[in-house]
Enzyme design. Structure first.
Site, PDB file in Angstrom:
ATOM      1  CD  GLU A 128     -11.257  16.397  -4.682  1.00 45.78           C
ATOM      2  OE1 GLU A 128     -12.390  16.282  -5.172  1.00 45.78           O
ATOM      3  OE2 GLU A 128     -10.222  16.262  -5.353  1.00 45.78           O
ATOM      4  CB  THR A 180     -12.610  10.429  -8.547  1.00 46.62           C
ATOM      5  OG1 THR A 180     -12.240  11.422  -9.499  1.00 46.62           O
ATOM      6  CG2 THR A 180     -11.463  10.156  -7.615  1.00 46.62           C
TER       7      THR A 180
END
Ligand SMILES: Nc1ncnc2c1ncn2[C@@H]1O[C@H](COP(=O)(O)OP(=O)(O)O)[C@@H](O)[C@H]1O
Ligand SMILES: N[C@@H](CCOP(=O)(O)O)C(=O)O
Length: 308
Positions: A128, A180
């Site tokens: 991530e 994101t």
């Protein structure tokens, strides 16, 4: 074990008011991953999809996780991972988290489960971090644990599995990419105390509703006064879809993760299907292609399909 095949679920992070701390696994869409332990120290990444994702390990969300695990255990072995990606990158459905979680969990299985669940989350967060620049676990945790999870802390890792209410999830992915990382950069860095108190109330109410299977409380709590007002401008027709979903009987919903996907929760399959039809028609009217998924909260998380 030398080879493992996994079914890795998509996830809906934030759950409207729980930015970076709440998330849930869903049954559809999902990625398929095959991991093999190699006698050589190579890390080989192969994608069977056409999303053009990098296959250089240090640039691939799954690859970086395997690099970190190899370094941690000072392994002589490498890994080969084949990713059949069905969760489109930049979708807001946890595409990066699926690759990261599947790599960490699969490697751990191949190495004899030496890592705890928290440690698997720790290594998956390297993925991530590559994708968004931040070590957040609100997609990774439900992907690994299944169901709905509350990430109380990522340092130290403190994850609380919550109840999985028997609810349908309708998600629409309009084909506009929202990375994101971009969706995080536009967020305000400071909020008012008034907004904070309102948001805390929503989060507390949502968690209480989830734990009590109180669908009315869940619906009343699916509000966001901090993130959604900023990010919803990136998603065409967001307000219209949210309003029409509620009119059709949705409990509530909002942006899935960082978007552009939108999700709605409902008690009945019939309601979920009606919302799906509405979502698709709203985007058809403005000639934006969209993919719609109707599933349920997935209590299982990553599933082993085959091991040998
Ligand atoms: N194996 C991978 N799976 C998914 N994304 C990857 C992978 N490797 C690298 N990436 C990068 O991460 C981005 C997807 O992350 P993100 O924008 O968070 O999507 P999502 O919102 O679906 O999680 C891709 O655009 C790509 O730049
Ligand atoms: N809390 C994160 C969640 C990102 O989810 P994704 O599915 O878009 O990767 C954020 O909102 O930035």
């Amino acid at each position: 074990m030398k080879k493992v095949k996994l079914k890795v679920p998509a996830t809906v992070a934030n759950l409207v008011c729980g930015f970076d701390i709440l998330g849930m696994a869903v049954h559809a869409p999902y990625d398929e991953m095959e991991l093999r332990l190699l006698e050589t120290p190579d890390i080989i990444i192969k994608h069977t999809d056409s999303f053009g994702l990098p296959e250089e390990p240090s640039s691939n969300v799954a690859g970086i996780v395997l690099v970190k695990i190899q370094e941690y255990f000072n392994l002589k072995n490498g890994f080969e991972v084949i990713i059949h990606k069905h969760i489109k990158p930049g979708s807001g459905l946890g595409s990066s988290a699926a690759s990261a979680a599947g790599a960490a969990l699969g490697a751990n299985l191949l190495l004899g489960n030496k890592l705890s669940k928290e440690e698997v989350v720790h290594f998956a967060m390297f993925g991530e971090e590559l994708a968004s620049g931040v070590r957040h676990a609100d997609n990774i945790a439900p992907c690994i644990y299944g169901g709905i999870t509350l990430v109380k802390s990522t340092n130290p890792i403190d994850i609380i599995p919550l109840n999985s209410p028997d609810l349908f999830v309708t998600a629409v992915h309009p084909q506009v990419e929202v990375k994101t990382s971009d969706a995080r950069q536009i967020l305000k860095k400071n909020i008012s105390l008034k907004s904070a108190v309102e948001q805390w109330g929503n989060i507390a109410g949502l968690v209480a509703g989830i734990q009590k299977n109180d669908f009315s409380l869940i619906g009343r709590s699916l509000n966001d006064v901090i993130i959604e007002p900023v990010r919803s401008i990136l998603i065409p027709k967001f307000d219209e879809i949210k309003e029409k979903s509620l009119q059709l009987g949705a409990l509530g919903g909002g942006i899935s993760g960082s978007g552009p996907s939108i999700f709605m929760l409902s008690e009945q399959k019939e309601t979920a299907d009606k919302i799906a039809q509405m979502m698709e028609s709203v985007y058809n009217e403005i000639e934006i292609e969209s993919f719609v998924y109707v599933s349920k909260i997935n209590p299982a998380g990553v599933q082993i399909v085959e091991e040998s």
